[in-house]
Design an enzyme around this catalytic site. Structure first.
Site, PDB file in Angstrom:
ATOM      1  N   TYR A 188       0.818  -1.211   0.000  1.00  0.00           N
ATOM      2  CA  TYR A 188       0.000   0.000   0.000  1.00  0.00           C
ATOM      3  C   TYR A 188       0.853   1.263   0.000  1.00  0.00           C
ATOM      4  O   TYR A 188       1.802   1.400   0.773  1.00  0.00           O
ATOM      5  CB  TYR A 188      -0.915   0.026   1.233  1.00  0.00           C
ATOM      6  N   ASN A 331       1.890  11.846   6.030  1.00  0.00           N
ATOM      7  CA  ASN A 331       1.113  11.107   7.024  1.00  0.00           C
ATOM      8  C   ASN A 331       1.600  11.459   8.418  1.00  0.00           C
ATOM      9  O   ASN A 331       2.773  11.288   8.727  1.00  0.00           O
ATOM     10  CB  ASN A 331       1.269   9.593   6.809  1.00  0.00           C
ATOM     11  N   TYR A 419     -15.478  32.110  46.953  1.00  0.00           N
ATOM     12  CA  TYR A 419     -14.842  30.914  46.403  1.00  0.00           C
ATOM     13  C   TYR A 419     -13.686  31.243  45.466  1.00  0.00           C
ATOM     14  O   TYR A 419     -12.682  30.520  45.427  1.00  0.00           O
ATOM     15  CB  TYR A 419     -15.870  30.075  45.637  1.00  0.00           C
ATOM     16  N   ARG A 422     -10.925  31.890  47.988  1.00  0.00           N
ATOM     17  CA  ARG A 422     -10.660  30.803  48.921  1.00  0.00           C
ATOM     18  C   ARG A 422     -10.318  29.487  48.218  1.00  0.00           C
ATOM     19  O   ARG A 422      -9.541  28.678  48.734  1.00  0.00           O
ATOM     20  CB  ARG A 422     -11.900  30.604  49.798  1.00  0.00           C
TER      21      ARG A 422
END
Length: 684
Positions: A188, A331, A419, A422
């Site tokens: 191939y 490739n 948040y 913290r």
């Protein structure tokens, strides 16, 4: 006569009688250039030299054109001073004086990065490509390239050579392939067509044409090209993969790739067109097409021109493909991976600096450091969380680095912080671990053979497989985008706390005389817009797949877009953190004369070196760009790192400051102990 003359990347057809001097030709094309752009500046420039595009011969300005040129010749003109304005954005930019006559800059259409690619904030829309003259070589063997090495190759810090072992592997694989071709076996991609044509045998006398047709037909990408820096990364990474010796490339062809890299001869590689299945076929085909002397190419010596002329100008010759060589060159996952490496390195840089900026924001908002106590981290011992908390402790109030701001609110009644202040160890921490995971994937990928079929000289086999599939880097970069986005998600909320007097107890939008001045009102909107855009970009590209190649490639990775949008997400994070840093420094103005810790004071000084305090409204975008550049160049991190190291070297006992509300001791509890910290992992 009619001559094709290039000035600063633009070509002009200049008719002439032939009796004119070469000097006239240079001045005439300058006049046409400025007339075409519709701007002034012509009188400010002088022609430095006029060269033949083919061969690069310098022509005497006093020679008659007909004596040194033929009809339809190609000519290049260089100036000793360049001046350009961006037509698209109105950004003014005065280029530096050229020190060499042959140092042409890439034209605007090449250098402009679209939003998909992630324009580095702070850069001009038409950035100048700086080409370093490297003298140090890096030896590639296909097995030991690091992500940092790849970035430095992209920046032009290194030249490339192969190790002796790599050369031997390449030769052995090529010998095996040639033996197979000579034996007329059906393999191939070597003696057959490609994809759906895998069962179509190709006659031996057409095997070279087969490979050339493959490159030409697959060079079907669209959109703006990769920047020179990214093209160098792509070229270097492809060389590294070929050096593994499993592609069947000839050493002669591979050495031509290396010579082109070392001369910074960079083909035109469009950024769009890869689905990341049989690898990045389209971009790698454009890379190979330029090396064949077809399409467009740029080098610092020649500027943009036809690839064959650029190669000739740099004393190089086009590659001539043998059996399987075209397939060997295209490739693989090199574009996904090269862009992914840049995204990763930039993500790591901005993430560690985000810890610094968050620390400054916390101090100016009069937050508490107790949430970063090592006891809290050790009972939920995620490595990233522990690392971030340790960094924050080294930057905030301690015996080594006291903060007057922290001392000023020691007896306040605040119980705990929001948040986004913290929970920095918890949120920033998992981003650190995300990047570690992605680094592992990409480090393997940049040293992997991704060709098909694979050549195994040791066993005498050529085997078809699927190493070209881009799912690994594609998934990793989708994950990276999701992870690093949380850094600016947190940052935008901290900006809100800085500009909102209900949260900050500071003047609204951090401006004196509010109403007359708007301060950081719209800077916060910009941050919000970038965060919102990131939420769309964080949708993973790799969950999509479209069958291609008549059903042969029935699952694809879409990794090219994973990489490009990840870069854009990182860019937005850099910009949002820059806005937070500016806002935190502005908040500090209202807390004077109180000082923060020594490392954070250094950050403040660095920012004020490029952006002064806002006493009244002014044009804000340049300051955002300037501070973003500080972050991109890691100057914030470099400023605090010695202080952090000093903290860990000097203070082996953790400072614990108690307030009436931030912590609570029962009457039966033992007194608090000052805890040793030198056994924890070092902050990076």
């Amino acid at each position: 006569m009619k001559l094709s003359v290039r000035v600063r990347g633009d070509w002009f057809a200049v008719p002439c009688k032939g009796n004119e001097k070469v000097r006239w030709l240079g001045e005439e094309v300058l006049r046409r250039y400025y007339k075409n752009k519709g701007k002034g500046g012509y009188a400010e420039e002088k022609v430095y030299e006029v060269r033949k595009a083919k061969g690069g011969a310098i022509m005497d300005p006093d020679d008659s054109i007909k004596d040194v040129l033929d009809d339809s010749d190609f000519v290049t003109v260089a100036q000793n001073r360049l001046f350009r304005k961006s037509e698209t954005e109105g950004i003014q930019n005065q280029d530096k004086t050229e020190t060499k006559a042959n140092k042409q800059k890439p034209p605007p259409h090449e250098k402009k990065r679209t939003p998909d690619m992630g324009v580095r904030p702070g850069a001009q829309e038409d950035p100048q490509e700086s080409v370093e003259i490297a003298t140090e070589y890096i030896s590639l063997d296909g097995n030991s390239l690091s992500t940092d090495d790849l970035l430095r190759l992209g920046k032009g810090h290194y030249l490339i050579k192969l190790t002796v072992e790599a050369e031997q592997k390449v030769k052995k694989a090529r010998h095996l392939l040639e033996d197979i071709v000579n034996s007329n076996k059906v393999v191939y991609g070597i003696t057959t067509g490609f994809g759906k044509f895998a069962r179509t045998s190709i006659e031996k006398d057409k095997l070279v044409e087969l490979q050339e047709n493959l490159i030409r037909s697959h060079a079907a990408g669209v959109g703006p090209p990769l920047s020179p820096e990214r093209t160098r990364m792509l070229l270097a990474l492809r060389i590294n993969v070929l050096a593994k010796g499993h592609s069947g490339i000839s050493l002669h062809t591979l050495n031509k790739y290396i010579a082109a890299f070392n001369a910074s001869c960079l083909p035109w590689v469009p950024e769009k067109g890869t689905v990341g299945a049989s690898g990045d076929l389209a971009p790698l085909s454009h890379l190979a097409l330029g090396m064949m002397g077809e399409g467009k190419m740029w080098s610092p010596k020649s500027g943009w021109a036809d690839a064959k002329y650029v190669l000739e100008f740099n004393n190089l010759t086009p590659i001539k493909l043998g059996p399987k060589e075209g397939l060997a060159l295209i490739n693989g996952t090199q574009m996904i991976t090269a862009l992914g490496v840049e995204a990763l390195e930039r993500a790591e840089s901005i993430t560690r600096q985000a810890d610094v900026v968050a620390a400054l924001t916390l101090d100016v908002l009069k937050g508490t450091t107790r949430a970063f106590d090592s006891n809290i981290q050790n009972v939920r011992p995620h490595s990233g969380q522990i690392k971030v908390a340790r960094r924050l402790r080294s930057l905030l109030h301690s015996d080594t680095h006291p903060s007057e701001i922290s001392a000023s609110h020691r007896m306040c009644d605040r119980v705990q912080d929001a948040y986004t202040l913290r929970c920095c160890p918890q949120v920033h921490g998992v981003v650190n671990e995300t990047m570690e995971f992605v680094r592992g994937i990409l480090s393997v990928e940049i040293n992997s053979a991704t060709d098909n079929p694979m050549v195994f000289a040791e066993t005498g086999e050529i085997v078809s497989g699927g190493n070209f599939h881009g799912e690994y880097p594609s998934k990793a970069l989708d994950y990276l985008a999701i992870g690093v986005h949380e850094i600016c998600n947190m940052s935008e909320r901290r900006i809100e706390r800085l500009v909102n007097p209900a949260y900050s107890e500071l003047p609204a939008f951090l401006t004196p005389d509010g109403g007359l001045n708007s301060g950081f009102m719209i800077a916060h909107c910009t941050a919000a817009a970038l965060v919102s855009e990131n939420k769309v970009l964080c949708h993973p590209a790799s969950v999509d797949s479209l069958s291609t190649s008549a059903g042969t490639e029935d699952h694809v990775s879409m990794g090219g877009f994973s990489a490009r949008k990840c870069l854009r997400v990182v860019e937005h994070v850099e910009q949002v953190i820059a806005i937070e840093l500016l806002a935190a420094c502005q908040a500090k103005e209202f807390l004077r004369p109180l000082r923060t810790t020594a490392p954070l004071e250094e950050v403040y000084k660095l920012v004020r070196g490029v952006a002064s305090a806002w006493n009244k409204d002014r044009y804000m975008s340049p300051d955002i760009d300037a501070v973003t550049k500080l972050l991109q160049e890691e100057k914030i991190w470099k400023a605090v790192k010695p202080y952090m190291d000093n903290y860990h070297a000097q203070q082996d006992i953790e400072t614990r400051v108690f307030s009436p509300t931030a912590s609570y001791l029962t009457g039966t509890a033992p007194p608090p102990k000052r805890r040793k910290t030198n056994s924890m992992s070092r902050a990076r």
